[in-house]
Design an enzyme around this catalytic site. Structure first.
Site, PDB file in Angstrom:
ATOM      1  N   LEU A 154       0.839  -1.207   0.000  1.00 53.13           N
ATOM      2  CA  LEU A 154       0.000   0.000   0.000  1.00 53.13           C
ATOM      3  C   LEU A 154       0.875   1.260   0.000  1.00 53.13           C
ATOM      4  CD1 LEU A 154      -3.157   0.539   0.113  1.00 53.13           C
ATOM      5  CD2 LEU A 154      -2.787   1.121   2.511  1.00 53.13           C
ATOM      6  N   GLY A 155       1.642   1.427  -1.082  1.00 50.43           N
ATOM      7  CA  GLY A 155       2.392   2.678  -1.277  1.00 50.43           C
ATOM      8  C   GLY A 155       1.496   3.649  -2.015  1.00 50.43           C
ATOM      9  N   ILE A 157       1.094   4.066  -5.249  1.00 53.92           N
ATOM     10  CA  ILE A 157       0.370   3.476  -6.372  1.00 53.92           C
ATOM     11  C   ILE A 157      -0.708   2.503  -5.870  1.00 53.92           C
ATOM     12  CG2 ILE A 157       0.558   2.096  -8.480  1.00 53.92           C
ATOM     13  CD1 ILE A 157       3.485   3.216  -8.717  1.00 53.92           C
ATOM     14  N   ARG A 238       6.878  -5.141 -10.542  1.00 52.07           N
ATOM     15  CA  ARG A 238       8.082  -5.701 -11.158  1.00 52.07           C
ATOM     16  C   ARG A 238       7.858  -7.199 -11.348  1.00 52.07           C
ATOM     17  NH1 ARG A 238       9.112  -1.291 -12.379  1.00 52.07           N
ATOM     18  NH2 ARG A 238      11.000  -0.058 -12.021  1.00 52.07           N
ATOM     19  N   GLU A 267      12.040  -9.989 -18.281  1.00 49.66           N
ATOM     20  CA  GLU A 267      11.717  -8.964 -19.256  1.00 49.66           C
ATOM     21  C   GLU A 267      12.910  -8.630 -20.159  1.00 49.66           C
ATOM     22  OE1 GLU A 267       9.202  -6.312 -17.056  1.00 49.66           O
ATOM     23  OE2 GLU A 267       9.898  -4.681 -18.326  1.00 49.66           O
ATOM     24  N   HIS A 285       5.267  -3.397 -20.286  1.00 52.42           N
ATOM     25  CA  HIS A 285       5.766  -2.449 -19.268  1.00 52.42           C
ATOM     26  C   HIS A 285       5.436  -1.002 -19.668  1.00 52.42           C
ATOM     27  CE1 HIS A 285       9.007  -2.078 -15.899  1.00 52.42           C
ATOM     28  NE2 HIS A 285       8.092  -1.136 -15.788  1.00 52.42           N
TER      29      HIS A 285
END
Ligand code: GLV
Ligand code: GLV
Length: 319
Positions: A154-155, A157, A238, A267, A285
């Site tokens: 829960l940052g 974003i 990520r 990736e 991405h």
């Protein structure tokens, strides 16, 4: 005149800010830069403006030389930077937090709705001329009404996604974070859960943690088993946070309803089998990829460089 190396092409507005300061600015290629090109490019520079595709470790900083003062990353995530090696060399490092929060949250919601309503699958079907007759059971998707969204991390974003889904779609939101935030829970009606509980309870699970040694394969084969048959997994953080090989198996066996991924473990390579599956949506991405946001990221990264070269503390110092 200070020298700056930008590892890949970024929006012109950021390059211009640096040139207007009178710096000697060189810019890497539009596409992939080889390690040798990177080592050559940074030689003798005072600042590196790096893109997340480049690993900036001690070898790169040593190739630059002792005059190097700053590595300004063009991203909010900074798992491509070696913070320890920078500290040893007294080089500061910065990122671009804040400006991309809403844009990444918007893409996360786009993926969530698209996987639930099978938008990509349905588009392919329609394009292929398979739409012959309207059907009561044609492309039935997942419901949002009365469902639970689980936010992992829960940052800024994660919170922006929670807000969108709560206010816009009336979903119940639960979250897991290493730091529980009771004030935020009370203010916004969020509920805390331990990770395993969240995985077994949520109908939509969205990942928003940084990539660290602790979060690598946080969603491993064991934890994937906790997710309900009817639930969806979304990742715009990520790739390596999910064990992608295990995820492919789970999706193949239809042990979860679907996944929507903007990031991948290796990736830009995809795990074999992933792209063949219908119950997955994959984007390259692009969660922060809007014109406005990418311009702002270029400006912020450039301003971090300028601050450091003028002997000030850059605004977005990574501590
Ligand atoms: C993009 O993935 C970023 O970290 O900014
Ligand atoms: C991630 O760094 C965020 O802003 O949530």
């Amino acid at each position: 005149m200070p020298k700056v190396f930008i590892t890949r092409q970024i929006p012109e507005i950021g390059i211009k800010l640096l040139k207007d300061k009178g710096y000697d600015v060189s810019v890497g290629p539009e596409g992939k830069i080889s390690k040798q090109e990177l080592l050559d490019g940074v030689k003798g520079v005072d600042a590196i403006l790096s893109v997340l595709t480049e690993k900036i470790d001690g070898s790169v900083m040593d190739a630059a030389g002792q005059q190097l003062k700053i590595v300004a990353n063009y991203a909010v995530g900074y798992n491509n930077l070696d913070l320890e090696a920078a500290k040893e060399r007294k080089v500061v490092m910065t990122n671009t937090p804040g400006v991309l929060t809403d844009t990444v949250a918007d893409h996360t919601v786009t993926l969530l709705l698209s996987i639930a309503r099978r938008v990509v699958e349905a588009d392919k079907y329609t394009r292929a001329g398979q739409y012959q007759i309207w059907g009561p059971k044609l492309f039935l998707g997942g419901d949002l009404v009365d469902k639970v969204l689980g936010i992992v991390g829960l940052g800024r974003i994660g919170f922006a996604v929670a807000e969108r889904m709560k206010k816009g779609f009336n979903m119940k939101v639960i979250y897991y974070d290493i730091k529980r935030n009771q004030a935020l829970e009370e203010k916004h009606g969020l509920e805390y859960r331990e990770l395993d509980q969240l995985l077994s309870e949520a109908d939509f699970i969205s990942l928003h943690t940084a990539l660290t040694d602790e979060t690598r394969h946080l969603i491993n084969a064991e934890r994937l088993k906790l997710i309900k048959l009817t639930s969806y997994l979304i990742n715009t953080s990520r790739g390596p946070i999910i064990d992608e090989k295990a995820l492919v198996e789970v999706l193949k066996d239809k042990k979860i309803a679907g996944a929507a991924l903007d990031v991948f473990e290796k990736e830009p390579e995809l795990m074999p089998g992933l792209a063949k599956l219908d119950n997955v949506i994959i984007t390259p991405h692009i969660a922060s990829a809007t014109k406005g946001t990418r311009n702002k990221m270029a400006q912020i990264a450039a301003n971090n460089v300028i601050a450091a070269l003028e002997g000030e503390t850059p605004p977005n110092l990574i501590k």
